[in-house]
Scaffold this motif. Structure first.
Motif, mmCIF file in Angstrom:
data_model
loop_
_atom_site.group_PDB
_atom_site.id
_atom_site.type_symbol
_atom_site.label_atom_id
_atom_site.label_comp_id
_atom_site.label_asym_id
_atom_site.label_seq_id
_atom_site.Cartn_x
_atom_site.Cartn_y
_atom_site.Cartn_z
ATOM 1 N N SER A 7 0.813 -1.220 0.000
ATOM 2 C CA SER A 7 0.000 0.000 0.000
ATOM 3 C C SER A 7 0.844 1.267 0.000
ATOM 4 C CB SER A 7 -0.937 0.002 1.211
ATOM 5 O OG SER A 7 -1.876 -1.033 1.122
ATOM 6 N N ALA A 8 1.982 1.238 0.704
ATOM 7 C CA ALA A 8 2.835 2.432 0.769
ATOM 8 C C ALA A 8 3.368 2.797 -0.610
ATOM 9 C CB ALA A 8 3.976 2.197 1.741
ATOM 10 N N LEU A 9 3.754 1.792 -1.389
ATOM 11 C CA LEU A 9 4.256 2.060 -2.738
ATOM 12 C C LEU A 9 3.136 2.561 -3.643
ATOM 13 C CD1 LEU A 9 6.666 -0.966 -3.401
ATOM 14 C CD2 LEU A 9 7.262 1.410 -2.884
ATOM 15 N N VAL A 10 1.967 1.957 -3.525
ATOM 16 C CA VAL A 10 0.818 2.401 -4.332
ATOM 17 C C VAL A 10 0.463 3.836 -3.973
ATOM 18 C CG1 VAL A 10 -1.593 1.975 -4.922
ATOM 19 C CG2 VAL A 10 -0.056 0.049 -4.537
ATOM 20 N N ASN A 67 -8.158 2.900 -12.361
ATOM 21 C CA ASN A 67 -8.012 1.574 -12.960
ATOM 22 C C ASN A 67 -6.631 0.973 -12.748
ATOM 23 O OD1 ASN A 67 -10.649 1.553 -14.023
ATOM 24 N ND2 ASN A 67 -9.993 2.816 -15.756
ATOM 25 N N LEU A 68 -5.608 1.814 -12.700
ATOM 26 C CA LEU A 68 -4.244 1.316 -12.614
ATOM 27 C C LEU A 68 -3.878 0.889 -11.196
ATOM 28 C CD1 LEU A 68 -1.730 0.900 -14.397
ATOM 29 C CD2 LEU A 68 -0.993 3.205 -13.749
ATOM 30 N N CYS A 69 -4.434 1.563 -10.216
ATOM 31 C CA CYS A 69 -4.001 1.347 -8.838
ATOM 32 C C CYS A 69 -4.996 0.568 -7.980
ATOM 33 C CB CYS A 69 -3.713 2.694 -8.172
ATOM 34 S SG CYS A 69 -2.416 3.643 -8.991
ATOM 35 N N ASN A 70 -6.135 0.197 -8.537
ATOM 36 C CA ASN A 70 -7.156 -0.491 -7.748
ATOM 37 C C ASN A 70 -7.771 -1.633 -8.536
ATOM 38 O OD1 ASN A 70 -7.835 1.442 -5.201
ATOM 39 N ND2 ASN A 70 -7.357 2.700 -6.994
ATOM 40 N N ARG A 71 -8.295 -2.603 -7.810
ATOM 41 C CA ARG A 71 -9.122 -3.652 -8.402
ATOM 42 C C ARG A 71 -10.561 -3.384 -7.971
ATOM 43 N NH1 ARG A 71 -5.051 -7.258 -6.255
ATOM 44 N NH2 ARG A 71 -3.590 -7.955 -7.874
ATOM 45 N N ILE A 72 -11.221 -2.513 -8.681
ATOM 46 C CA ILE A 72 -12.551 -2.073 -8.278
ATOM 47 C C ILE A 72 -13.608 -3.024 -8.826
ATOM 48 C CG2 ILE A 72 -14.263 -0.221 -8.433
ATOM 49 C CD1 ILE A 72 -11.921 1.741 -8.627
ATOM 50 N N ASP A 73 -14.515 -3.398 -7.978
ATOM 51 C CA ASP A 73 -15.688 -4.176 -8.380
ATOM 52 C C ASP A 73 -16.827 -3.180 -8.613
ATOM 53 O OD1 ASP A 73 -17.781 -5.905 -8.765
ATOM 54 O OD2 ASP A 73 -17.812 -6.689 -6.710
ATOM 55 N N TRP A 74 -17.005 -2.789 -9.878
ATOM 56 C CA TRP A 74 -18.051 -1.817 -10.213
ATOM 57 C C TRP A 74 -19.416 -2.509 -10.234
ATOM 58 C CZ3 TRP A 74 -17.096 3.289 -10.495
ATOM 59 C CH2 TRP A 74 -15.784 3.705 -10.714
ATOM 60 N N ASP A 239 -8.199 5.152 0.838
ATOM 61 C CA ASP A 239 -8.123 3.770 0.364
ATOM 62 C C ASP A 239 -7.945 3.710 -1.150
ATOM 63 O OD1 ASP A 239 -8.420 2.977 2.955
ATOM 64 O OD2 ASP A 239 -10.518 2.378 2.780
ATOM 65 N N LEU A 240 -8.557 4.653 -1.865
ATOM 66 C CA LEU A 240 -8.379 4.703 -3.318
ATOM 67 C C LEU A 240 -6.912 4.962 -3.658
ATOM 68 C CD1 LEU A 240 -10.649 6.567 -5.833
ATOM 69 C CD2 LEU A 240 -8.209 6.935 -5.891
ATOM 70 N N LEU A 241 -6.295 5.913 -2.963
ATOM 71 C CA LEU A 241 -4.895 6.242 -3.231
ATOM 72 C C LEU A 241 -3.961 5.101 -2.840
ATOM 73 C CD1 LEU A 241 -4.756 9.965 -2.041
ATOM 74 C CD2 LEU A 241 -4.802 9.136 -4.391
ATOM 75 N N CYS A 242 -4.365 4.304 -1.862
ATOM 76 C CA CYS A 242 -3.533 3.193 -1.406
ATOM 77 C C CYS A 242 -3.805 1.906 -2.177
ATOM 78 C CB CYS A 242 -3.762 2.948 0.087
ATOM 79 S SG CYS A 242 -3.131 4.254 1.163
ATOM 80 N N GLY A 243 -4.722 1.942 -3.140
ATOM 81 C CA GLY A 243 -5.019 0.751 -3.924
ATOM 82 C C GLY A 243 -5.921 -0.239 -3.233
ATOM 83 N N ARG A 244 -6.678 0.236 -2.225
ATOM 84 C CA ARG A 244 -7.514 -0.673 -1.451
ATOM 85 C C ARG A 244 -9.000 -0.502 -1.734
ATOM 86 N NH1 ARG A 244 -3.788 0.707 3.159
ATOM 87 N NH2 ARG A 244 -5.383 2.163 3.885
ATOM 88 N N MET A 245 -9.356 0.242 -2.773
ATOM 89 C CA MET A 245 -10.776 0.458 -3.075
ATOM 90 C C MET A 245 -11.405 -0.848 -3.555
ATOM 91 S SD MET A 245 -13.408 2.394 -3.163
ATOM 92 C CE MET A 245 -12.705 4.008 -2.806
ATOM 93 N N GLY A 246 -12.527 -1.237 -2.938
ATOM 94 C CA GLY A 246 -13.218 -2.475 -3.297
ATOM 95 C C GLY A 246 -14.419 -2.220 -4.181
ATOM 96 N N ARG A 247 -15.593 -2.528 -3.661
ATOM 97 C CA ARG A 247 -16.815 -2.324 -4.444
ATOM 98 C C ARG A 247 -17.187 -0.843 -4.490
ATOM 99 N NH1 ARG A 247 -20.952 -5.683 -1.184
ATOM 100 N NH2 ARG A 247 -19.491 -5.088 0.480
#
Length: 311
Positions: A7-10, A67-74, A239-247
């Motif tokens: 997360s720190a790198l993201v 899109n690049l930093c998260n695996r979002i479940d839209w 969480d979005l900036l850290c790559g932790r965004m979910g649904r």
């Protein structure tokens, strides 16, 4: 995809991308806005087109970040038919700065570049305030009841700002986004208002009614958007900036303009009451939708339940 990295790198990469994207396009927008100060009509029109193109570029950069930093479940329910050359008014609940990024991503290329009704304090945010000023976005001041008692001449200033801003929007296809709660929702704010909503703050009707009245029927559509971040309820932007965004759950409803009350909110008390009731009813339905989403089990809970059943 960078979401698998620590997360720190993201976060470092996200901040670098967000700041570079914002600084670059802000510079273009501000330069275009300064050119608009010159009383040369063709130059002003071209400057407006350049500023709008830069805004579209900024939205594209934000979409790349998503899109690049998260695996979002839209999880999107979209019941709208949009016209990229029309005039649209979008109303939405407000949870986080993430809302601006998400709405820009959802409607990028489908609608004219959006203009937001913003709190006056955002004018002084580096980069963002200058860009919004250059795009003629209205900055709304909120005055406390105590201040209005001392300075009654301040009453209606937000309405005057709305009217002046909408006058500029009449000549160019525009999307206006209004977070009608006026500020971001938190459970603490919701409890303090005690307005009968579980997941929303009471909507402020005046600015919305004045935008409709100032445009004099020019809006093609009114879109009612409901946003929900079930896996990131506390700090969705972090969480979005850290790559932790979910649904990300979204409901987009198109409201026929002939069913939207329109009139003179300042002068017609009967219309004012009718409009407030219409908006309160709309907000009650939005609150019920959020309650249904919150009642849904999380993917991990569903997986755990399925595992128990199989065993």
């Amino acid at each position: 995809m960078l979401a698998s990295l620590p997360s720190a790198l993201v976060l470092c990469f996200s901040l670098m991308l967000a700041l570079t994207n914002t600084a670059f396009f802000t510079l273009i927008i501000v330069m275009a806005a300064l050119c608009k100060l010159l009383p040369i009509a063709p130059l002003q029109r071209q400057s407006t087109r350049v500023a709008h193109a830069a805004m579209a570029g900024w939205l594209g950069g934000n979409s790349l970040l998503l899109n690049l930093c998260n695996r979002i479940d839209w999880q999107i329910q979209d019941h709208s038919r949009l016209n990229p050359q029309g005039w649209h008014l979008i109303i939405s609940n407000h949870l986080s700065w993430t809302d601006i990024v998400v709405l820009g991503h959802l409607f990028r290329g489908r609608l004219p570049v959006p203009k937001f009704f913003l709190k006056y304090e955002l004018l002084f945010v580096p980069f963002i305030g200058l860009a919004c000023w250059g795009l003629d976005m209205p900055f709304m001041r909120r005055y406390s009841p105590a201040k209005l008692l001392k300075q009654p001449q301040l009453r209606g200033k937000d309405i005057d700002t709305t009217r002046a801003a909408c006058a500029k929007f009449r000549h160019t296809p525009t999307t206006i986004i209004n977070f009608v709660e006026g500020t971001r929702f938190t459970p603490e704010k919701g409890a303090s208002h005690n307005a009968g909503y579980q997941h929303l703050l009471p909507p402020k009707a005046a600015g919305l009614a004045m935008a409709l009245h100032a445009m004099e029927g020019q809006f093609d559509k009114l879109l009612n958007v409901t946003l929900h971040y079930p896996d990131n309820p506390d700090k969705p932007f972090r969480d979005l900036l850290c790559g932790r965004m979910g649904r990300i759950q979204v409901l987009i409803e198109e409201l026929p303009m002939d069913q939207v009350p329109q009139g003179n909110y300042q002068a017609d008390k009967q219309f004012k009451r009718a409009f407030q009731q219409w908006l309160n009813d709309l907000w009650a339905r939005k609150d019920a939708q959020l309650a249904r989403w919150q009642a849904q089990p999380s993917p991990s809970a569903r997986a755990s339940s399925a595992s128990c059943v199989s065993e």
